[in-house]
Motif scaffolding. Structure first.
Motif, PDB file in Angstrom:
ATOM      1  N   UNK A 284       1.114  -1.170   0.115  1.00  0.00           N
ATOM      2  CA  UNK A 284       0.033   0.053  -0.049  1.00  0.00           C
ATOM      3  C   UNK A 284       0.945   1.315  -0.061  1.00  0.00           C
ATOM      4  N   UNK A 285       0.407   2.277  -0.726  1.00  0.00           N
ATOM      5  CA  UNK A 285       1.192   3.457  -0.742  1.00  0.00           C
ATOM      6  C   UNK A 285       1.463   4.021   0.632  1.00  0.00           C
ATOM      7  N   UNK A 289      10.503   7.571   6.162  1.00  0.00           N
ATOM      8  CA  UNK A 289      11.912   7.911   6.024  1.00  0.00           C
ATOM      9  C   UNK A 289      12.613   6.596   6.791  1.00  0.00           C
ATOM     10  N   UNK A 290      13.671   6.363   6.021  1.00  0.00           N
ATOM     11  CA  UNK A 290      14.413   5.283   6.478  1.00  0.00           C
ATOM     12  C   UNK A 290      16.169   5.921   6.459  1.00  0.00           C
ATOM     13  N   UNK A 291      16.557   6.025   7.540  1.00  0.00           N
ATOM     14  CA  UNK A 291      17.811   7.080   7.635  1.00  0.00           C
ATOM     15  C   UNK A 291      18.867   6.121   8.149  1.00  0.00           C
ATOM     16  N   UNK A 292      20.083   5.885   7.430  1.00  0.00           N
ATOM     17  CA  UNK A 292      20.984   5.026   7.751  1.00  0.00           C
ATOM     18  C   UNK A 292      22.501   5.649   8.038  1.00  0.00           C
ATOM     19  N   UNK A 293      23.172   5.572   9.013  1.00  0.00           N
ATOM     20  CA  UNK A 293      24.334   6.261   9.348  1.00  0.00           C
ATOM     21  C   UNK A 293      25.404   5.197   8.836  1.00  0.00           C
ATOM     22  N   UNK A 306       8.102   4.451  -0.180  1.00  0.00           N
ATOM     23  CA  UNK A 306       6.938   4.948  -0.772  1.00  0.00           C
ATOM     24  C   UNK A 306       5.924   3.845  -0.560  1.00  0.00           C
ATOM     25  N   UNK A 307       6.143   2.831  -0.293  1.00  0.00           N
ATOM     26  CA  UNK A 307       5.140   1.694   0.172  1.00  0.00           C
ATOM     27  C   UNK A 307       5.398   0.792   1.276  1.00  0.00           C
ATOM     28  N   UNK A 308       4.451   0.105   1.776  1.00  0.00           N
ATOM     29  CA  UNK A 308       4.696  -0.592   2.942  1.00  0.00           C
ATOM     30  C   UNK A 308       3.530  -2.203   2.702  1.00  0.00           C
ATOM     31  N   UNK A 309       4.151  -3.194   3.230  1.00  0.00           N
ATOM     32  CA  UNK A 309       3.302  -4.412   2.871  1.00  0.00           C
ATOM     33  C   UNK A 309       2.263  -4.342   4.061  1.00  0.00           C
ATOM     34  N   UNK A 310       0.893  -4.603   3.722  1.00  0.00           N
ATOM     35  CA  UNK A 310       0.074  -4.576   4.838  1.00  0.00           C
ATOM     36  C   UNK A 310      -0.748  -5.929   4.708  1.00  0.00           C
ATOM     37  N   UNK A 311      -0.910  -6.547   5.994  1.00  0.00           N
ATOM     38  CA  UNK A 311      -1.746  -7.738   6.087  1.00  0.00           C
ATOM     39  C   UNK A 311      -2.961  -7.467   6.878  1.00  0.00           C
ATOM     40  N   UNK A 312      -4.029  -8.202   6.372  1.00  0.00           N
ATOM     41  CA  UNK A 312      -5.220  -8.264   6.951  1.00  0.00           C
ATOM     42  C   UNK A 312      -5.408  -9.503   7.867  1.00  0.00           C
TER      43      UNK A 312
END
Ligand SMILES: [Cu+2]
Lengths: 654, 199
Positions: A284-285, A289-293, A306-312
């Motif tokens: 899903x849209x 932010x993903x910040x990596x040092x 920009x998107x993430x996997x969602x589970x019902x």
């Protein structure tokens, strides 16, 4: 015969006298204070046995204390800018605080947890949640620096977080507040049935600890308060306490306290993981932010995902169950064996303990009492292991000593209560000063607790310390739990709100500690690895100063040709290669902070001169016998001048 | 091959240990260096005891105007050649020579080693005394002369806040044992020679 009896009796009474005398002296403060002082005394030059990582609550940071001494070693900046270390001020770490809402230089840091291997704390990383703008941070324990922050989308009030599964497969981030998913403009009164709660499972790369949101479970719109992974036999499950199963949205203190029982949500993450690995769930849209040092470039990068996997949960039957638990349960704690799930009903007079074995049996026999939005609710009696009857008022959190005992904090009656797993009897209780929240036993969150001390973290201290204004320090208290009875050893002040803590033996971390950054490994794009390469470069209105520091000078230390209105970047490399020899640098009028640069490291700050003149800069960390001489000048000319760019070090003055 | 020649053969090879192990070690102790700073002196190199020790010795020494410890000194070229030549001579003697030559090699090695030590002493003296006139800190001895910062050639010595230790290492032991062995080879050779003469 009579004589023997008599002498035996005499002996017995002497023994009784001795033991009671012993007891009396123990409760006597004089004798107690001397032995307690000895127990927390760590002689000069000696090291504490344990590290305690105590969250700074609303300070947004993580503090490092030694146990048993209670000495503060360090405050690690995590979610808040820290001028002391330039965290969030220098160009390298500014991206760490980037979010989908822009630069957010503060958060409410709650629950640290140490990474685990095979159910035992391994001392590699500490994970901690930002509660307000949902985030999880990873702190690398070789450097005690925050090296990664991932924002959690679809979440609000990231509270049931950040707890780590027993092989550090996942760190979890459950939302406290349910919200519209995706967010939208809608009437708040339509909360019920429309708002949702996201429980995020963030995978941890076993090698580098890199975090990635594997999936989000989109749950009914309750408040998900705290959580704990199963361990041992219950490994593969995660448990979340809920409140506001009423789904109220106003006057929560009343409206969210109506149901006699809320739930502990039991999530079989292995089952969902398998579903997801086979392509289950939907992308899903989402914006986060993903910040990596990066330790080689000494710089962070922020990537907007920009998107993430969602589970019902209804898509994966048998993966999620609700265990009824009285009454607005707060803490959700799993004992080292993984059998007992303690739900601390904060409005309940009793402590409720569920049995994992019974839960599995109830599921097996399909003994379902009903459902909530299609998620099966098991019978309270079917999953109940036992009840600790009236142990105190306002139970919050429980930890375990690995010897069959549990220790629960009671906020309202302000005490720590020790009780026995299985028999549910109260063994001991000790007062707290005052209003205790979490408590921590080193490793108490794993299969192998180091059950020697418990640290209680208090919300108020009132008369306990010298007054320092309307607000007095918050504090932690250390108890010896090696014996049958707990013994209060020490009070020590903390930064911010000591919300929760994680602890482990110092010997796990000490040998892996990084002493310096090797210059040859410095891959910072603006690094200067020796004095001969120092330079000043103009690019339009931007000036880059490639500077080095070494005891006891800057190179260059005389710079001319900078103009009003320029953007001047100081890229400063510390050429030292000795343990614990940082140099600082600060520039008059810079709207950021000093830099504190570790040996072999490069850091950058921005200075935008607004006034002409000759302006000094200097070293801020007392680095050497000639620290006070460690200084230099920048000449600032008018914006329209043509002063040539010039820099030097040690040029003979005529 | 005679026993004495075998010993001489080993004696000639032993100094090659200098190519494997350090010759000398200088250690600097001070309260703020719980792990002391140290450098090894090899036949052809200086090296750190712990990473970056030489750099940190240089950083400290610059306060009193001492020069940086150089990357290389001419001796690093001469000494290895010297050792290889003397080893070759020793081997030739072991195969071809009679025991009197063993004594010659023994004396040669004593002379050359002493010369090496003396050269090392001179370098140390120069390093410790030829100070930058613009040095940040200047110290004088009780008699008013400028204080030098020469580490001891052998033994321990207090230099300002440091305690300096200077002792031979395994490489030097190989050299010493090699030299001693050549003398033993000589003694055995001499004894055997007498025996064969009387018999
Ligand atoms: Cu400095």
């Amino acid at each position: 015969m009579k004589n023997i009896l008599k002498s035996t009796l005499a002996l017995l009474s002497v023994l009784v006298a001795f033991t009671s005398c012993d007891n009396a002296s123990k409760s006597n403060s004089g004798a107690l204070s001397s032995s307690a002082a000895e127990k927390v005394y760590v002689a000069p030059g000696e090291h504490d046995e344990f590290y305690a990582f105590i969250s700074g609550g609303f300070s947004g940071q993580l503090s490092v204390y030694g146990l048993p001494s209670g000495r503060l070693f360090k405050v690690i900046p995590v979610f808040s800018q820290d001028a002391e270390k330039a965290y969030g001020y220098n160009e390298e770490t500014k991206p760490m605080l980037n979010t989908s809402h822009g630069f957010v230089p503060w958060d409410d840091a709650h629950h640290p947890d140490i990474s685990q291997t095979k159910g035992v704390v391994d001392g590699r990383w500490v994970f901690i949640n930002g509660n307000n703008t949902p985030r999880i941070a990873k702190i690398d324990l070789t450097t005690f620096e925050t090296t990664e922050i991932i924002e959690v989308p679809n979440s609000a009030g990231n509270h049931s977080s950040s707890f780590v599964t027993e092989n550090s497969e996942y760190v979890v981030a459950g939302t406290r507040f349910s919200v519209p998913i995706p967010q939208k403009d809608m009437p708040i009164k339509d909360y019920k049935g429309n708002f949702k709660g996201a429980l995020s499972f963030i995978s941890i790369d076993p090698e580098h600890g890199h975090m990635d949101i594997k999936f989000q479970l989109i749950m009914p719109g309750f408040d998900y308060d705290l959580s704990h992974p199963g361990r041992g036999k219950s490994h593969g499950w995660f448990f979340f306490t809920t409140y506001n199963t009423e789904e109220a949205s106003t006057l929560m203190e009343v409206n969210a306290s109506q149901n006699d029982k809320d739930f502990i949500a039991a999530v079989n993450w292995k089952k969902i993981e398998e579903y997801v690995n086979n392509g289950g769930g939907t992308m899903m849209p989402a914006k986060y932010a993903h910040n990596v040092y990066d330790e080689a470039t000494h710089s962070a990068t922020s990537t907007m995902k920009k998107e993430v996997r969602v589970v019902n949960p209804l898509e994966v039957p048998g993966a999620v169950y609700f265990l009824p638990t009285p009454k607005s349960p707060h803490g959700c704690d799993v004992d080292p064996s993984g059998e007992y799930i303690v739900g601390n009903g904060k409005l309940s007079a009793n402590l409720t303990v569920h049995s994992f074995t019974k839960m599995l049996a109830a599921i097996e026999n399909n003994k379902v009492a009903g459902d909530a939005y299609g998620i099966p609710i098991l019978n309270f009696e079917d999953v109940l292991a036992g009840v600790v009857e009236q142990p105190g008022l306002g139970p919050l959190h429980t930890e375990f000593d690995g010897k069959g005992n549990a220790y629960t904090t009671f906020f309202i009656s302000s005490e720590v209560v020790k009780w026995k797993l299985g028999t549910w009897e109260v063994v001991d209780r000790q007062p707290c000063y005052y209003s205790v929240g979490h408590l921590m036993i080193p490793g108490g969150n794993s299969q192998k607790p180091f059950g020697k001390y418990v640290v209680a973290m208090n919300k108020i201290t009132k008369d306990r310390y010298l007054p320092t204004g309307p607000e007095v320090t918050q504090s932690a208290q250390l108890y010896d739990i090696s014996g049958e009875k707990m013994e209060l050893l020490l009070d020590f002040p903390t930064i911010g709100e000591p919300h929760y803590a994680a602890g482990c033996p110092a010997d796990l971390i000490k040998p892996r500690s990084k002493k310096l950054f090797k210059l040859e490994d410095n891959k910072h794009p603006y690094a200067t690895l020796n004095e001969a390469d120092t330079k000043v470069v103009r690019d339009g209105k931007t000036v880059h100063i490639y500077m080095t520091t070494i005891r006891s000078h800057f190179a260059p230390d005389n710079i001319e040709g900078v103009k009003v209105g320029d953007k001047v970047y100081f890229h400063v490399t510390n050429l030292e290669q000795d343990y614990d020899v940082p140099h600082g640098v600060s520039m008059i009028g810079a709207n950021t902070s000093e830099l504190l640069i570790m040996p072999g490291q490069t850091e950058t700050f921005l200075w935008e001169p607004k006034q002409i003149g000759v302006w000094p800069f200097y070293c801020t960390d007392f680095c050497s016998a000639l620290h006070q001489e460690m200084q230099g000048y920048v000449r600032v000319s008018p914006a329209n001048s043509n002063t040539p760019l010039k820099w030097s070090l040690g040029e003979d003055i005529e | 091959m005679k026993r004495s020649n075998i010993i001489m053969f080993i004696a000639a090879l032993l100094p090659l240990g200098l190519f494997l192990f350090p010759l000398w070690k200088i250690t600097l102790e001070a309260p703020q260096y719980p792990t002391p700073l140290g450098m090894y002196i090899h036949i052809n190199d200086f090296s750190d005891v712990h990473p970056h020790d030489i750099k940190n010795i240089n950083l400290m020494n610059h306060y009193v105007g001492m020069k940086y410890i150089p990357e290389a000194i001419p001796e690093f070229k001469i000494f290895p050649i010297g050792i290889i030549i003397t080893t070759v001579i020793g081997l030739i003697i072991a195969f071809k020579g009679n025991y009197k030559w063993f004594l010659f090699w023994f004396v040669l090695m004593i002379v050359l080693s002493s010369a090496g030590l003396y050269d090392f002493y001179l370098w140390e003296h120069d390093y410790g005394h030829d100070l930058d006139p613009k040095a940040i800190m200047k110290f004088t001895n009780p008699d008013g002369s400028v204080m030098g910062f020469q580490p001891p050639l052998f033994g321990s010595k207090d230099i300002l806040n440091f305690k300096a230790h200077s002792y031979p290492r395994l490489g030097a032991l190989f050299l010493g044992v090699g030299i001693a062995a050549s003398f033993i080879a000589y003694l055995i050779g001499k004894k055997n020679n007498k025996k064969s003469v009387t018999m």
